[in-house]
Design a protein around this motif. Structure first.
Motif, PDB file in Angstrom:
ATOM      1  N   LEU A   1     -52.523  -8.356  -5.053  1.00 34.59           N
ATOM      2  CA  LEU A   1     -51.189  -8.127  -5.395  1.00 34.59           C
ATOM      3  C   LEU A   1     -50.977  -8.356  -6.732  1.00 34.59           C
ATOM      4  N   LEU A   2     -51.111  -9.775  -6.939  1.00 39.98           N
ATOM      5  CA  LEU A   2     -50.706 -10.479  -8.442  1.00 39.98           C
ATOM      6  C   LEU A   2     -51.615  -9.872  -9.539  1.00 39.98           C
ATOM      7  N   VAL A   3     -53.169  -9.604  -8.964  1.00 37.51           N
ATOM      8  CA  VAL A   3     -53.891  -9.437 -10.180  1.00 37.51           C
ATOM      9  C   VAL A   3     -53.589  -7.732 -10.426  1.00 37.51           C
ATOM     10  N   GLY A   4     -53.246  -6.931  -9.369  1.00 38.65           N
ATOM     11  CA  GLY A   4     -52.907  -5.696  -9.898  1.00 38.65           C
ATOM     12  C   GLY A   4     -51.714  -5.580 -10.551  1.00 38.65           C
ATOM     13  N   ARG A   5     -50.425  -6.410 -10.408  1.00 41.24           N
ATOM     14  CA  ARG A   5     -49.166  -6.446 -11.076  1.00 41.24           C
ATOM     15  C   ARG A   5     -49.595  -6.827 -12.410  1.00 41.24           C
ATOM     16  N   VAL A   6     -50.557  -7.807 -12.684  1.00 37.32           N
ATOM     17  CA  VAL A   6     -50.389  -8.420 -14.084  1.00 37.32           C
ATOM     18  C   VAL A   6     -51.111  -7.240 -14.947  1.00 37.32           C
ATOM     19  N   VAL A   7     -52.291  -6.685 -14.438  1.00 39.12           N
ATOM     20  CA  VAL A   7     -53.145  -5.644 -14.925  1.00 39.12           C
ATOM     21  C   VAL A   7     -52.233  -4.412 -15.520  1.00 39.12           C
ATOM     22  N   ARG A   8     -51.259  -4.036 -14.309  1.00 39.40           N
ATOM     23  CA  ARG A   8     -50.447  -2.788 -14.384  1.00 39.40           C
ATOM     24  C   ARG A   8     -49.661  -2.790 -15.496  1.00 39.40           C
ATOM     25  N   GLN A   9     -49.188  -4.122 -15.813  1.00 38.20           N
ATOM     26  CA  GLN A   9     -47.912  -4.284 -16.946  1.00 38.20           C
ATOM     27  C   GLN A   9     -48.625  -4.470 -18.173  1.00 38.20           C
ATOM     28  N   ILE A  10     -50.074  -4.685 -18.198  1.00 39.24           N
ATOM     29  CA  ILE A  10     -50.622  -4.720 -19.858  1.00 39.24           C
ATOM     30  C   ILE A  10     -51.478  -3.694 -20.170  1.00 39.24           C
ATOM     31  N   LEU A  11     -51.988  -2.910 -18.882  1.00 32.70           N
ATOM     32  CA  LEU A  11     -52.912  -1.779 -19.328  1.00 32.70           C
ATOM     33  C   LEU A  11     -52.665  -0.673 -18.277  1.00 32.70           C
TER      34      LEU A  11
ATOM     35  N   GLY B   1     -48.658  -0.554  -3.033  1.00 29.83           N
ATOM     36  CA  GLY B   1     -49.719   0.078  -2.832  1.00 29.83           C
ATOM     37  C   GLY B   1     -51.053  -0.139  -3.239  1.00 29.83           C
ATOM     38  N   ILE B   2     -51.282  -0.834  -4.534  1.00 32.94           N
ATOM     39  CA  ILE B   2     -52.557  -1.393  -4.979  1.00 32.94           C
ATOM     40  C   ILE B   2     -53.127  -2.427  -4.027  1.00 32.94           C
ATOM     41  N   PHE B   3     -51.994  -3.234  -3.678  1.00 34.82           N
ATOM     42  CA  PHE B   3     -52.359  -4.160  -2.712  1.00 34.82           C
ATOM     43  C   PHE B   3     -53.162  -3.748  -1.162  1.00 34.82           C
ATOM     44  N   ILE B   4     -52.460  -2.637  -0.762  1.00 36.76           N
ATOM     45  CA  ILE B   4     -52.924  -2.107   0.345  1.00 36.76           C
ATOM     46  C   ILE B   4     -54.422  -1.279   0.106  1.00 36.76           C
ATOM     47  N   VAL B   5     -54.781  -0.846  -0.861  1.00 34.86           N
ATOM     48  CA  VAL B   5     -56.075  -0.384  -1.331  1.00 34.86           C
ATOM     49  C   VAL B   5     -56.972  -1.312  -1.188  1.00 34.86           C
ATOM     50  N   ALA B   6     -56.542  -2.434  -1.936  1.00 32.53           N
ATOM     51  CA  ALA B   6     -57.600  -3.855  -1.953  1.00 32.53           C
ATOM     52  C   ALA B   6     -57.766  -4.298  -0.443  1.00 32.53           C
ATOM     53  N   LEU B   7     -56.554  -4.186   0.150  1.00 30.14           N
ATOM     54  CA  LEU B   7     -56.794  -4.677   1.774  1.00 30.14           C
ATOM     55  C   LEU B   7     -57.606  -3.887   2.430  1.00 30.14           C
ATOM     56  N   ALA B   8     -57.511  -2.384   2.211  1.00 24.52           N
ATOM     57  CA  ALA B   8     -58.467  -1.793   2.956  1.00 24.52           C
ATOM     58  C   ALA B   8     -59.827  -1.811   2.707  1.00 24.52           C
ATOM     59  N   VAL B   9     -60.238  -1.994   1.277  1.00 25.69           N
ATOM     60  CA  VAL B   9     -61.513  -1.884   1.007  1.00 25.69           C
ATOM     61  C   VAL B   9     -61.927  -3.607   1.584  1.00 25.69           C
ATOM     62  N   LEU B  10     -61.226  -4.577   1.510  1.00 28.38           N
ATOM     63  CA  LEU B  10     -61.609  -5.902   2.074  1.00 28.38           C
ATOM     64  C   LEU B  10     -61.751  -5.576   3.721  1.00 28.38           C
ATOM     65  N   ALA B  11     -61.000  -5.208   4.282  1.00 34.45           N
ATOM     66  CA  ALA B  11     -60.955  -4.870   5.646  1.00 34.45           C
ATOM     67  C   ALA B  11     -62.336  -4.132   6.000  1.00 34.45           C
TER      68      ALA B  11
ATOM     69  N   MET C   1     -53.975   9.156  -9.450  1.00 35.46           N
ATOM     70  CA  MET C   1     -54.201   7.729  -8.865  1.00 35.46           C
ATOM     71  C   MET C   1     -52.968   7.594  -7.761  1.00 35.46           C
ATOM     72  N   HIS C   2     -51.736   8.368  -7.943  1.00 43.13           N
ATOM     73  CA  HIS C   2     -51.021   8.308  -6.871  1.00 43.13           C
ATOM     74  C   HIS C   2     -51.317   8.961  -5.546  1.00 43.13           C
ATOM     75  N   TYR C   3     -52.164  10.055  -5.705  1.00 38.67           N
ATOM     76  CA  TYR C   3     -52.624  10.685  -4.453  1.00 38.67           C
ATOM     77  C   TYR C   3     -53.713   9.653  -3.920  1.00 38.67           C
ATOM     78  N   SER C   4     -54.648   9.077  -4.738  1.00 34.17           N
ATOM     79  CA  SER C   4     -55.473   8.138  -3.995  1.00 34.17           C
ATOM     80  C   SER C   4     -54.943   7.021  -3.272  1.00 34.17           C
ATOM     81  N   ILE C   5     -53.864   6.403  -3.851  1.00 35.23           N
ATOM     82  CA  ILE C   5     -53.063   5.339  -3.246  1.00 35.23           C
ATOM     83  C   ILE C   5     -52.231   5.750  -1.972  1.00 35.23           C
ATOM     84  N   VAL C   6     -51.726   6.828  -1.983  1.00 35.77           N
ATOM     85  CA  VAL C   6     -51.070   7.403  -0.709  1.00 35.77           C
ATOM     86  C   VAL C   6     -52.077   7.681   0.328  1.00 35.77           C
ATOM     87  N   ALA C   7     -53.143   8.655  -0.124  1.00 34.75           N
ATOM     88  CA  ALA C   7     -54.216   8.827   0.794  1.00 34.75           C
ATOM     89  C   ALA C   7     -54.709   7.656   1.493  1.00 34.75           C
TER      90      ALA C   7
END
Length: 679
Positions: A257-267, A153-163, A66-72
């Motif tokens: 950004l908030l969706v990712g933060r909420v889910v990261r904290q619980i799952l 990092g999660i937000f940037i992934v989502a932003l890249a997908v949306l872009a 996951m870390h590699y995917s986010i950084v890449a």
């Protein structure tokens, strides 16, 4: 180690640049050719860096992947944006790849070393020595400030997908064509113009004069706060639609950004990435981001407000109560639909059983603050806003709206997504040993119910985008549903990394179908029309005919170039026909080409712009009548130029009057201020 990194990067660059060049030679657009090239280069460099550069000996893990995917993806986004910027300004594509890759390389070496392989034993070889170094992560809880880099990092992934989705629809560089886009853009431009030209003057007088020139101003129908936000960017960005579509793109991705933060904290992290990607690929999210709209800003504010209320309900402090009140007020002043946050606490209290919140004086202090901020605006502008309601209040609308909005949720989630969301709701409310999961379930369900009920009571319209505020929590529920369903299976197989790509493939099907079926955004070339008008004509009256989007596009482009305020835009829908604010009760004012020419003379029109094509909708009778008049033998107008639309089989015609006429400003004012417009 850095030498090995450069060698790997060099081979990856050859793959990237070579494939990009090959695809361009095959007549594929430069921006599209780069996407598969980046992907293949990324796969190669991952394998080469892991086993050659960093010589990782530790077994692969989900977290490392996951870390590699986010950084890449972050690095790919940086690389791609630099590339697009350079290509846009005429740099040869291969040279642009070179410069973009050079910038990325300096950042990515340290990013991979410190964020991807930080838990692994890495053998680093130099010219003089060979040693093994253990890089350990800093400990940080999910609620500490250090943990936000995961969420960003999660937000940037989502932003890249949306872009990527927006680029596939040509949504960023096609000007303004949506029915309300021109109004939103001009509302922000109006505020910026007032702050830079007329600060200290009566703002209503200034806005009235501005409206005479550019009659697409709509502050009052919509609240002003988001336009203040847009106005701030006019101080730092070029005055053109493209930069503001980039702002719109970022705002559209912010809820992730908030969706990712909420889910990261619980799952956990991998589930957070899944939730963020699912959210940005929900059709409503995609549709809201295609155009410059208010709904995505409202969605993010509603999500933030829900989380603030959840915290307040658990521990009612004045600070938390006032924070919820402030965000609620901001949401309402962005769009009137924000009043759904007045219903949300009732659902949340009913689901949590925290009835004592009603007895806390801080609750009423927060409510009083909200009403103090938004009450006067709501009372003053309610009549203007309610003129835009497409339905009447009552039980009939309520029944129709409930069924329509439930169908909208189903169509946006798809059958599998709907089942997963239902499982997620039930699972989050029934797993008693996970209190944080239970709280998210109650909060999310309260927001979904408040969104449906509010829009089923207030008869604005039945558009799917009114369900936007429910989408972040529905994406969260989908992920919880997958987690609940695979909990035992996942523990048995120990292959949780398999779930992510499979789930993305399944739950993003509605979004991918939306991208496939939705027509590309098209450019009506109003920038070229406006440039020709403002350079060739002085003080002049320009009539625009076409869809509301065409009206807004030309009005905005002329306003950006008409620095001396010499141009007056008149909409043919107001000149040649009568209707209310939403285009209802339509009736022609005249019925013959000769009468149309008489009205054009009455307002001293110097130019007429006509946009036509299969997607210029709705099409009205006055448009055909206007074209007949312009082509009439007695017409004083001659066709100056025709502009072919981009990504659309349509055209924009520019007709100019052959002999100049004096300006009749009073006649223009009578057209631009119809009976129901505020005076």
């Amino acid at each position: 180690m850095f030498i090995r990194f450069l060698l790997v990067g060099g081979v990856g660059f050859c793959i990237d640049a070579g494939l990009t060049y090959l695809l361009i030679q095959l007549t594929i657009a430069p921006w599209l050719a780069r996407i598969p090239a980046i992907f293949l280069a990324m796969v190669f460099t991952w394998l080469a860096n892991r086993y050659f550069t960093y010589r990782v000996t530790k077994a692969r893990s989900t977290i490392e992947a996951m870390h590699y995917s986010i950084v890449a993806l972050i690095m790919a986004l940086v690389n791609y944006l630099i590339y697009i910027f350079l290509v846009r300004y005429g740099i040869w594509p291969v040279a642009a790849v070179t410069l973009a890759t050079a910038c990325q390389t300096m950042i990515s070496f340290h990013a991979y070393r410190h964020f991807v392989f930080k838990e692994a034993k890495i053998t680093m070889t130099s010219d003089s020595s060979c040693e093994t170094v253990s890089i350990s992560p800093r400990s940080s809880g999910v609620m500490t400030s250090q943990s936000w880099h995961f969420d960003v990092g999660i937000f940037i992934v989502a932003l890249a997908v949306l872009a990527t989705a927006m680029l596939s629809l040509h949504a960023l560089n096609s000007g303004l064509s949506g029915s309300d886009e021109g109004s939103h853009f001009l509302n922000g431009y109006l505020i910026w113009s007032y702050l830079t030209e007329a600060i200290g003057q009566n703002p209503l007088t200034y806005a009235t004069d501005f409206y005479v020139h550019y009659p697409k101003i709509s502050i009052g129908h919509w609240p002003p706060l988001y336009y203040v936000f847009l106005a701030s960017f006019f101080f730092v960005l070029p005055h053109a639609p493209f930069p503001f579509m980039i702002v719109n793109l970022v705002v559209g991705a912010l809820p992730a950004l908030l969706v990712g933060r909420v889910v990261r904290q619980i799952l956990g992290l991998q589930w957070a990435v899944l939730a963020a990607i699912i959210y940005v690929l929900i059709p409503i999210t995609l549709n809201n981001t295609v155009h410059l709209m208010l709904d995505q800003a409202l969605t993010g504010l509603c999500l933030l407000a829900a989380l603030l209320w959840s915290a307040y309900a658990k521990e009612p402090t004045l600070r938390r109560g006032l924070a919820y009140a402030a965000i609620t007020a901001v949401a309402i002043l962005v769009k009137g639909n924000g009043w759904l946050l007045g219903l949300f606490p009732f659902f949340h209290i009913a689901l949590t059983g925290r009835w004592q919140v009603f007895l806390n004086w801080r609750t009423y202090a927060a409510a009083a603050l909200t009403l103090l901020i938004v009450g006067a605006w709501t009372v003053v502008t309610f009549k203007i806003s309610s003129d835009g309601f497409n339905y009447a209040w009552g039980v009939d609308y309520f029944i129709l709206a409930i069924s329509t909005f439930l169908s909208a949720l189903y169509s946006n989630l798809g059958p599998v997504g709907t089942i997963a969301a239902f499982v997620g709701i039930v699972g989050s409310l029934s797993i008693k040993d996970r209190p944080e999961l239970l709280e998210v379930g109650r909060t999310g369900l309260a927001m979904v119910l408040a969104t449906i009920l509010f829009h089923s009571i207030v008869p604005v319209d039945l558009e799917q985008r009114y369900m936007s505020s429910a989408m972040p929590f529905l994406a969260i529920f989908i992920v919880i549903g997958v987690w609940v369903s695979t909990r035992r299976w996942q523990l048995a197989l120990g292959r949780s990394w398999i779930i992510l790509p499979v789930a993305v493939a399944i739950f993003c099907i509605p979004g991918l179908l939306f991208l496939h079926d939705r027509p590309d955004r098209f450019d009506m070339r109003m920038d070229l029309v406006a440039a020709q008008i403002t350079t060739q004509l002085g003080e002049s009256v320009i009539v625009i005919d076409g869809s509301p989007g065409a009206e807004g596009a030309l009005t905005a482009e002329v306003a950006l170039r008409d620095l001396e305020r010499q141009s007056y835009i008149v909409r043919s829908s107001q000149l040649l026909a009568k209707s209310d604010f939403m285009g209802k009760r339509y009736d022609l004012r005249v019925n013959t080409p000769e009468a149309v020419l008489g009205l054009l003379d009455d307002i001293s029109s110097s130019a007429v712009v006509v946009a036509e094509g299969p997607f210029i909708r709705p099409h009205f009778a006055h448009s055909d009548l206007l074209l007949s008049a312009l082509r009439h033998p007695t017409s004083p107008f001659r066709l100056k130029q025709t502009y072919q639309h981009h990504h659309h089989k349509g055209r924009t015609h520019l007709y100019l009057r052959t002999t100049p006429v004096p300006l009749k400003l009073d006649a223009v004012k009578r057209v631009n201020f119809p009976e129901k417009a505020p005076r």
